[in-house]
Motif scaffolding. Structure first.
Motif, mmCIF file in Angstrom:
data_model
loop_
_atom_site.group_PDB
_atom_site.id
_atom_site.type_symbol
_atom_site.label_atom_id
_atom_site.label_comp_id
_atom_site.label_asym_id
_atom_site.label_seq_id
_atom_site.Cartn_x
_atom_site.Cartn_y
_atom_site.Cartn_z
ATOM 1 N N GLU A 1 0.829 -1.206 0.000
ATOM 2 C CA GLU A 1 0.000 0.000 0.000
ATOM 3 C C GLU A 1 0.864 1.257 0.000
ATOM 4 O OE1 GLU A 1 -3.953 -1.556 2.382
ATOM 5 O OE2 GLU A 1 -2.114 -1.141 3.523
ATOM 6 N N SER A 2 1.988 1.200 0.694
ATOM 7 C CA SER A 2 2.867 2.377 0.759
ATOM 8 C C SER A 2 3.466 2.720 -0.599
ATOM 9 C CB SER A 2 3.991 2.159 1.787
ATOM 10 O OG SER A 2 5.085 1.440 1.250
ATOM 11 N N MET A 3 3.422 1.779 -1.526
ATOM 12 C CA MET A 3 4.025 1.968 -2.851
ATOM 13 C C MET A 3 3.008 2.417 -3.906
ATOM 14 S SD MET A 3 7.217 1.333 -2.398
ATOM 15 C CE MET A 3 7.859 1.073 -4.043
ATOM 16 N N VAL A 4 1.755 2.598 -3.519
ATOM 17 C CA VAL A 4 0.721 3.021 -4.465
ATOM 18 C C VAL A 4 0.839 4.527 -4.692
ATOM 19 C CG1 VAL A 4 -1.772 3.279 -4.811
ATOM 20 C CG2 VAL A 4 -0.854 1.168 -3.820
ATOM 21 N N PHE A 5 0.943 4.914 -5.962
ATOM 22 C CA PHE A 5 0.977 6.326 -6.345
ATOM 23 C C PHE A 5 -0.455 6.737 -6.701
ATOM 24 C CE2 PHE A 5 5.345 5.166 -6.754
ATOM 25 C CZ PHE A 5 6.074 6.337 -6.568
ATOM 26 N N PRO A 6 -1.122 7.476 -5.798
ATOM 27 C CA PRO A 6 -2.495 7.885 -6.094
ATOM 28 C C PRO A 6 -2.564 8.639 -7.424
ATOM 29 C CG PRO A 6 -1.953 8.354 -3.811
ATOM 30 C CD PRO A 6 -0.673 7.948 -4.502
ATOM 31 N N ASN A 7 -3.593 8.347 -8.170
ATOM 32 C CA ASN A 7 -3.792 8.951 -9.493
ATOM 33 C C ASN A 7 -2.639 8.646 -10.439
ATOM 34 O OD1 ASN A 7 -6.158 10.128 -8.461
ATOM 35 N ND2 ASN A 7 -5.009 11.895 -7.747
ATOM 36 N N GLY A 8 -1.850 7.648 -10.099
ATOM 37 C CA GLY A 8 -0.741 7.244 -10.953
ATOM 38 C C GLY A 8 0.468 8.161 -10.925
ATOM 39 N N GLU A 9 0.390 9.260 -10.169
ATOM 40 C CA GLU A 9 1.526 10.180 -10.165
ATOM 41 C C GLU A 9 1.754 10.905 -8.845
ATOM 42 O OE1 GLU A 9 0.949 13.959 -12.382
ATOM 43 O OE2 GLU A 9 -0.907 12.999 -13.012
ATOM 44 N N ALA A 10 0.730 11.077 -8.010
ATOM 45 C CA ALA A 10 0.928 11.744 -6.722
ATOM 46 C C ALA A 10 1.883 10.904 -5.879
ATOM 47 C CB ALA A 10 -0.409 11.916 -6.012
ATOM 48 N N ASN A 11 2.628 11.550 -5.007
ATOM 49 C CA ASN A 11 3.625 10.833 -4.208
ATOM 50 C C ASN A 11 2.983 9.745 -3.358
ATOM 51 O OD1 ASN A 11 5.736 12.387 -5.184
ATOM 52 N ND2 ASN A 11 5.535 13.899 -3.565
ATOM 53 N N PRO B 1 10.043 10.595 -7.601
ATOM 54 C CA PRO B 1 9.775 9.296 -6.984
ATOM 55 C C PRO B 1 9.459 8.176 -7.965
ATOM 56 C CG PRO B 1 8.755 11.019 -5.706
ATOM 57 C CD PRO B 1 9.281 11.670 -6.955
ATOM 58 N N LEU B 2 8.680 8.456 -9.005
ATOM 59 C CA LEU B 2 8.334 7.401 -9.965
ATOM 60 C C LEU B 2 9.562 6.830 -10.669
ATOM 61 C CD1 LEU B 2 5.043 8.839 -11.484
ATOM 62 C CD2 LEU B 2 5.291 6.651 -10.300
ATOM 63 N N ASP B 3 10.649 7.597 -10.715
ATOM 64 C CA ASP B 3 11.879 7.125 -11.362
ATOM 65 C C ASP B 3 12.747 6.264 -10.452
ATOM 66 O OD1 ASP B 3 11.076 8.589 -13.555
ATOM 67 O OD2 ASP B 3 12.470 10.255 -13.190
ATOM 68 N N HIS B 4 12.372 6.161 -9.157
ATOM 69 C CA HIS B 4 13.242 5.482 -8.188
ATOM 70 C C HIS B 4 12.529 4.410 -7.366
ATOM 71 C CE1 HIS B 4 16.313 8.459 -9.035
ATOM 72 N NE2 HIS B 4 15.387 9.388 -8.893
ATOM 73 N N VAL B 5 11.382 3.980 -7.814
ATOM 74 C CA VAL B 5 10.555 3.039 -7.047
ATOM 75 C C VAL B 5 11.351 1.813 -6.597
ATOM 76 C CG1 VAL B 5 8.544 1.509 -7.202
ATOM 77 C CG2 VAL B 5 8.429 3.813 -8.134
ATOM 78 N N GLU B 6 12.205 1.302 -7.457
ATOM 79 C CA GLU B 6 12.959 0.081 -7.129
ATOM 80 C C GLU B 6 13.955 0.290 -5.988
ATOM 81 O OE1 GLU B 6 15.490 2.479 -9.704
ATOM 82 O OE2 GLU B 6 13.395 1.900 -9.912
ATOM 83 N N LYS B 7 14.255 1.533 -5.644
ATOM 84 C CA LYS B 7 15.206 1.832 -4.569
ATOM 85 C C LYS B 7 14.523 2.039 -3.222
ATOM 86 C CE LYS B 7 18.329 4.228 -7.724
ATOM 87 N NZ LYS B 7 18.895 5.551 -8.071
ATOM 88 N N PHE B 8 13.218 2.245 -3.223
ATOM 89 C CA PHE B 8 12.523 2.552 -1.975
ATOM 90 C C PHE B 8 12.700 1.432 -0.960
ATOM 91 C CE2 PHE B 8 9.042 5.463 -3.968
ATOM 92 C CZ PHE B 8 10.019 6.385 -4.313
ATOM 93 N N GLY C 1 0.223 15.751 7.044
ATOM 94 C CA GLY C 1 -1.134 15.881 6.518
ATOM 95 C C GLY C 1 -1.317 15.130 5.214
ATOM 96 N N GLN C 2 -0.289 15.140 4.373
ATOM 97 C CA GLN C 2 -0.368 14.363 3.127
ATOM 98 C C GLN C 2 -0.562 12.883 3.425
ATOM 99 O OE1 GLN C 2 3.260 15.334 0.975
ATOM 100 N NE2 GLN C 2 2.030 16.419 -0.554
ATOM 101 N N LEU C 3 0.151 12.381 4.423
ATOM 102 C CA LEU C 3 -0.009 10.969 4.789
ATOM 103 C C LEU C 3 -1.466 10.676 5.146
ATOM 104 C CD1 LEU C 3 3.185 10.465 6.990
ATOM 105 C CD2 LEU C 3 2.797 9.558 4.683
ATOM 106 N N GLY C 4 -2.070 11.587 5.890
ATOM 107 C CA GLY C 4 -3.469 11.414 6.267
ATOM 108 C C GLY C 4 -4.410 11.507 5.085
ATOM 109 N N TYR C 5 -4.059 12.316 4.115
ATOM 110 C CA TYR C 5 -4.886 12.485 2.929
ATOM 111 C C TYR C 5 -4.844 11.250 2.033
ATOM 112 C CZ TYR C 5 -6.981 14.649 -1.165
ATOM 113 O OH TYR C 5 -7.797 14.935 -2.219
ATOM 114 N N VAL C 6 -3.701 10.583 1.975
ATOM 115 C CA VAL C 6 -3.544 9.418 1.100
ATOM 116 C C VAL C 6 -4.257 8.191 1.679
ATOM 117 C CG1 VAL C 6 -1.884 7.854 0.011
ATOM 118 C CG2 VAL C 6 -1.418 10.308 0.061
ATOM 119 N N ARG C 7 -4.386 8.102 2.995
ATOM 120 C CA ARG C 7 -5.034 6.934 3.627
ATOM 121 C C ARG C 7 -6.359 6.562 2.971
ATOM 122 N NH1 ARG C 7 -3.486 4.663 8.405
ATOM 123 N NH2 ARG C 7 -5.615 3.995 8.795
ATOM 124 N N PRO C 8 -7.317 7.507 2.870
ATOM 125 C CA PRO C 8 -8.610 7.150 2.264
ATOM 126 C C PRO C 8 -8.488 6.755 0.787
ATOM 127 C CG PRO C 8 -8.776 9.242 3.424
ATOM 128 C CD PRO C 8 -7.337 8.858 3.419
#
Length: 151
Positions: free
Chosen positions: A31-41, A81-88, A135-142
């Motif tokens: 879940e932590s690796m999901v990019f909301p809307n395909g691009e948001a952090n 971030p989308l360019d470095h997913v494999e490093k996370f 706050g962003q973390l809280g926004y991404v939860r839903p």
């Protein structure tokens, strides 16, 4: 006696730490690796970014960072971030680094005799930065189908 500014920074760090922990509670690595809307952090990047910046605060306080930032530049502001997913990092590893940063920051704020006035605007900006991203973390939860953690 500690300065009012120093006490404020310490208390703010305590509150932010608790908010961040609540907002990441129950989030899996996947879940932590999901990019909301395909691009948001994603949560992984936001959380790693918070740790990255906490290292700067630790260094401003004369303390050792929890990791060598040059090894984790993919969590730095301005990285793509989308360019470095494999490093996370695995999300559970980030949680360990976060807890270490929280402990070190609390000790560092307690040890400080005084926060230099010339550094106060930097501390204020970095505190606001942490509030913003928590706050962003809280926004991404839903967006991940999770219930809001702050009620």
């Amino acid at each position: 006696m500690k300065s009012s500014a120093q006490l404020l920074l310490k208390i703010q760090n305590e509150f932010c730490g608790e908010i961040i922990k609540k907002n990441i509670d129950g989030i899996s690595h996947e879940e932590s690796m999901v990019f909301p809307n395909g691009e948001a952090n994603c949560i992984n990047w936001i959380f790693g970014h918070l740790i990255f910046v906490r290292n700067a605060i630790l260094e401003m306080l004369g303390e050792k960072p929890v990791w060598k930032n040059s090894d984790f530049a993919f969590y730095e502001r301005g990285s793509k971030p989308l360019d470095h997913v494999e490093k996370f990092l695995e999300f559970d590893h980030l949680k360990i680094y976060f807890e270490e940063s929280q402990t070190r920051l609390q000790i560092a704020f307690e040890k400080q005799k005084e926060i230099p006035a010339e550094k106060m605007s930097d501390f204020a900006a970095l505190s606001l930065h942490e509030i913003y991203h928590s706050g962003q973390l809280g926004y991404v939860r839903p967006l991940l189908g999770k219930e809001g953690a702050i009620k």
